[in-house]
Scaffold this motif. Sequence first.
Motif, PDB file in Angstrom:
ATOM      1  N   ALA A 134      -8.815  -6.218  33.708  1.00 34.13           N
ATOM      2  CA  ALA A 134      -8.600  -6.617  32.319  1.00 34.13           C
ATOM      3  C   ALA A 134      -9.239  -7.981  32.092  1.00 34.13           C
ATOM      4  O   ALA A 134      -9.176  -8.859  32.955  1.00 34.13           O
ATOM      5  CB  ALA A 134      -7.105  -6.676  31.998  1.00 34.13           C
ATOM      6  N   VAL A 135      -9.855  -8.129  30.933  1.00 34.55           N
ATOM      7  CA  VAL A 135     -10.509  -9.377  30.556  1.00 34.55           C
ATOM      8  C   VAL A 135      -9.806  -9.944  29.339  1.00 34.55           C
ATOM      9  O   VAL A 135      -9.693  -9.275  28.312  1.00 34.55           O
ATOM     10  CB  VAL A 135     -12.002  -9.149  30.231  1.00 34.55           C
ATOM     11  N   ALA A 136      -9.312 -11.170  29.459  1.00 35.18           N
ATOM     12  CA  ALA A 136      -8.628 -11.826  28.351  1.00 35.18           C
ATOM     13  C   ALA A 136      -9.665 -12.532  27.488  1.00 35.18           C
ATOM     14  O   ALA A 136     -10.267 -13.520  27.913  1.00 35.18           O
ATOM     15  CB  ALA A 136      -7.594 -12.823  28.879  1.00 35.18           C
ATOM     16  N   HIS A 137      -9.866 -12.034  26.283  1.00 38.95           N
ATOM     17  CA  HIS A 137     -10.865 -12.620  25.396  1.00 38.95           C
ATOM     18  C   HIS A 137     -10.258 -13.639  24.438  1.00 38.95           C
ATOM     19  O   HIS A 137     -10.828 -14.700  24.201  1.00 38.95           O
ATOM     20  CB  HIS A 137     -11.575 -11.519  24.606  1.00 38.95           C
ATOM     21  N   GLY A 138      -9.104 -13.348  23.861  1.00 38.92           N
ATOM     22  CA  GLY A 138      -8.509 -14.239  22.886  1.00 38.92           C
ATOM     23  C   GLY A 138      -7.811 -15.416  23.526  1.00 38.92           C
ATOM     24  O   GLY A 138      -7.388 -15.376  24.685  1.00 38.92           O
ATOM     25  N   ALA A 139      -7.666 -16.504  22.756  1.00 39.34           N
ATOM     26  CA  ALA A 139      -7.029 -17.716  23.276  1.00 39.34           C
ATOM     27  C   ALA A 139      -5.595 -17.458  23.700  1.00 39.34           C
ATOM     28  O   ALA A 139      -5.152 -17.925  24.756  1.00 39.34           O
ATOM     29  CB  ALA A 139      -7.085 -18.822  22.218  1.00 39.34           C
ATOM     30  N   ALA A 140      -4.841 -16.702  22.896  1.00 39.91           N
ATOM     31  CA  ALA A 140      -3.443 -16.437  23.232  1.00 39.91           C
ATOM     32  C   ALA A 140      -3.349 -15.608  24.509  1.00 39.91           C
ATOM     33  O   ALA A 140      -2.507 -15.878  25.376  1.00 39.91           O
ATOM     34  CB  ALA A 140      -2.752 -15.712  22.078  1.00 39.91           C
ATOM     35  N   ALA A 141      -4.208 -14.606  24.645  1.00 44.21           N
ATOM     36  CA  ALA A 141      -4.188 -13.767  25.845  1.00 44.21           C
ATOM     37  C   ALA A 141      -4.546 -14.585  27.075  1.00 44.21           C
ATOM     38  O   ALA A 141      -3.936 -14.440  28.143  1.00 44.21           O
ATOM     39  CB  ALA A 141      -5.162 -12.600  25.686  1.00 44.21           C
ATOM     40  N   ARG A 142      -5.537 -15.468  26.949  1.00 45.18           N
ATOM     41  CA  ARG A 142      -5.931 -16.300  28.091  1.00 45.18           C
ATOM     42  C   ARG A 142      -4.794 -17.207  28.526  1.00 45.18           C
ATOM     43  O   ARG A 142      -4.514 -17.344  29.724  1.00 45.18           O
ATOM     44  CB  ARG A 142      -7.164 -17.136  27.743  1.00 45.18           C
ATOM     45  N   ALA A 174       4.507 -11.128  38.471  1.00 46.37           N
ATOM     46  CA  ALA A 174       3.718 -12.134  37.761  1.00 46.37           C
ATOM     47  C   ALA A 174       2.279 -11.656  37.578  1.00 46.37           C
ATOM     48  O   ALA A 174       1.686 -11.813  36.500  1.00 46.37           O
ATOM     49  CB  ALA A 174       3.757 -13.458  38.511  1.00 46.37           C
ATOM     50  N   PHE A 175       1.696 -11.064  38.616  1.00 42.12           N
ATOM     51  CA  PHE A 175       0.345 -10.514  38.468  1.00 42.12           C
ATOM     52  C   PHE A 175       0.343  -9.371  37.450  1.00 42.12           C
ATOM     53  O   PHE A 175      -0.606  -9.215  36.672  1.00 42.12           O
ATOM     54  CB  PHE A 175      -0.188 -10.031  39.806  1.00 42.12           C
ATOM     55  N   GLY A 176       1.398  -8.555  37.459  1.00 46.31           N
ATOM     56  CA  GLY A 176       1.475  -7.489  36.468  1.00 46.31           C
ATOM     57  C   GLY A 176       1.514  -8.035  35.054  1.00 46.31           C
ATOM     58  O   GLY A 176       0.873  -7.490  34.149  1.00 46.31           O
ATOM     59  N   ARG A 177       2.262  -9.118  34.849  1.00 48.11           N
ATOM     60  CA  ARG A 177       2.288  -9.746  33.522  1.00 48.11           C
ATOM     61  C   ARG A 177       0.940 -10.335  33.165  1.00 48.11           C
ATOM     62  O   ARG A 177       0.529 -10.325  31.999  1.00 48.11           O
ATOM     63  CB  ARG A 177       3.372 -10.828  33.476  1.00 48.11           C
ATOM     64  N   MET A 178       0.243 -10.854  34.167  1.00 44.59           N
ATOM     65  CA  MET A 178      -1.093 -11.385  33.906  1.00 44.59           C
ATOM     66  C   MET A 178      -2.027 -10.292  33.416  1.00 44.59           C
ATOM     67  O   MET A 178      -2.789 -10.475  32.460  1.00 44.59           O
ATOM     68  CB  MET A 178      -1.646 -12.039  35.171  1.00 44.59           C
ATOM     69  N   LEU A 179      -1.964  -9.125  34.063  1.00 45.59           N
ATOM     70  CA  LEU A 179      -2.795  -7.994  33.651  1.00 45.59           C
ATOM     71  C   LEU A 179      -2.445  -7.550  32.238  1.00 45.59           C
ATOM     72  O   LEU A 179      -3.321  -7.299  31.400  1.00 45.59           O
ATOM     73  CB  LEU A 179      -2.620  -6.842  34.634  1.00 45.59           C
ATOM     74  N   PRO A 211     -17.959 -18.684  33.095  1.00 50.29           N
ATOM     75  CA  PRO A 211     -16.852 -19.619  32.910  1.00 50.29           C
ATOM     76  C   PRO A 211     -16.185 -19.408  31.559  1.00 50.29           C
ATOM     77  O   PRO A 211     -16.823 -18.996  30.588  1.00 50.29           O
ATOM     78  CB  PRO A 211     -17.530 -20.996  32.996  1.00 50.29           C
ATOM     79  N   GLY A 212     -14.898 -19.676  31.511  1.00 55.03           N
ATOM     80  CA  GLY A 212     -14.162 -19.552  30.259  1.00 55.03           C
ATOM     81  C   GLY A 212     -13.376 -18.279  30.142  1.00 55.03           C
ATOM     82  O   GLY A 212     -12.404 -18.215  29.398  1.00 55.03           O
ATOM     83  N   LEU A 213     -13.777 -17.221  30.866  1.00 58.27           N
ATOM     84  CA  LEU A 213     -13.047 -15.966  30.815  1.00 58.27           C
ATOM     85  C   LEU A 213     -11.897 -15.973  31.823  1.00 58.27           C
ATOM     86  O   LEU A 213     -11.939 -16.678  32.836  1.00 58.27           O
ATOM     87  CB  LEU A 213     -13.958 -14.784  31.119  1.00 58.27           C
ATOM     88  N   VAL A 214     -10.884 -15.179  31.536  1.00 51.17           N
ATOM     89  CA  VAL A 214      -9.832 -14.894  32.508  1.00 51.17           C
ATOM     90  C   VAL A 214      -9.916 -13.401  32.797  1.00 51.17           C
ATOM     91  O   VAL A 214      -9.763 -12.578  31.891  1.00 51.17           O
ATOM     92  CB  VAL A 214      -8.442 -15.272  31.969  1.00 51.17           C
ATOM     93  N   VAL A 215     -10.192 -13.054  34.046  1.00 56.45           N
ATOM     94  CA  VAL A 215     -10.350 -11.659  34.450  1.00 56.45           C
ATOM     95  C   VAL A 215      -9.389 -11.403  35.599  1.00 56.45           C
ATOM     96  O   VAL A 215      -9.314 -12.197  36.545  1.00 56.45           O
ATOM     97  CB  VAL A 215     -11.798 -11.365  34.898  1.00 56.45           C
ATOM     98  N   VAL A 216      -8.651 -10.318  35.534  1.00 56.47           N
ATOM     99  CA  VAL A 216      -7.657 -10.018  36.559  1.00 56.47           C
ATOM    100  C   VAL A 216      -7.742  -8.538  36.917  1.00 56.47           C
ATOM    101  O   VAL A 216      -8.068  -7.700  36.069  1.00 56.47           O
ATOM    102  CB  VAL A 216      -6.233 -10.384  36.080  1.00 56.47           C
TER     103      VAL A 216
END
Length: 304
Positions: A160-168, A133-138, A19-24
Amino acid sequence: MTADGLPRTAAPADPGPPPGLVVVGHFDQPPGYGVSRPRGADSWLFTWTTGGRGELRQGAAHTRAGVGDLVVLAPGVRHDYGVEGAAPHWRFWWAHCQARPSWAAWLGPFEVGEGMYVLPPTPADAHARIEAAFGRMLTAARWTGTGTPPGPAADREQVAVAHGAAARELALCALEEVVLLTAGTARTPSPRPGVDPRVRRAQEMVAADPGAPHTVESLAAGVGLSPSRFAHLFTEQLGRSPMRALREARLHHAARLLESTDLPVERVAAASGFVSPFHFNRVFRERYGLPPGAYRSGGPMVDG
């Protein structure tokens, strides 16, 4: 990380992201590909199919996914998914994350049970925007938070895994666009049989501008009924009073503002139609289990 580093066919009990990660990611998988999670995942799973067909199970719920289908699986329930038996492949975008609470209002009408949400195929003319939109998410998920975010990747089959708060947050904003586009363009379930068109019109008036100074009198006038007849008809057909429905719409609107803006809580209350900040804090906490400030910091998704 790219798909080259992942198994082409996932092993049984493949763990989900914590939990807490954003993975796309974006995959094009051959027959035989499948994932099984007996305990489900700790995060929500979103899949949107762009080619071939997939098959997904969540508890006792089951669906097949074709081009343009968004399927969402809530956490904590056993799920299995993979290429449909007769399909030559399954090409799809997917994302694991903690869903924003306001998405419940958009996804709720499409729940088929066991925490599985199946949206009807999106119109073809919306596919390019959803893909973008999915491409921007990646792209957002790959951002380190410094400098300019990277451009679109040449190899679309990536994770891709969004680690930083801004990226998430950027990644979640892109996924929110996917949710709004797919839910907004879907043919929503038919209204309850016998619902009067004037009641539906009043619902539309509230949904279009929940922060407006609606009253029973103004809504009744807008649909050509007396206030008493309108209130009786609305309550009889929908099981709740017009003012209760209005309060629920205002609370959903406030939740979206808290998530997507940095407006002070008092201004969120006013923009959502609540005259008293004290009253707003009380009813918001009753509805979401958190005061507005704590909710903005991130709470669990709740059903609408």
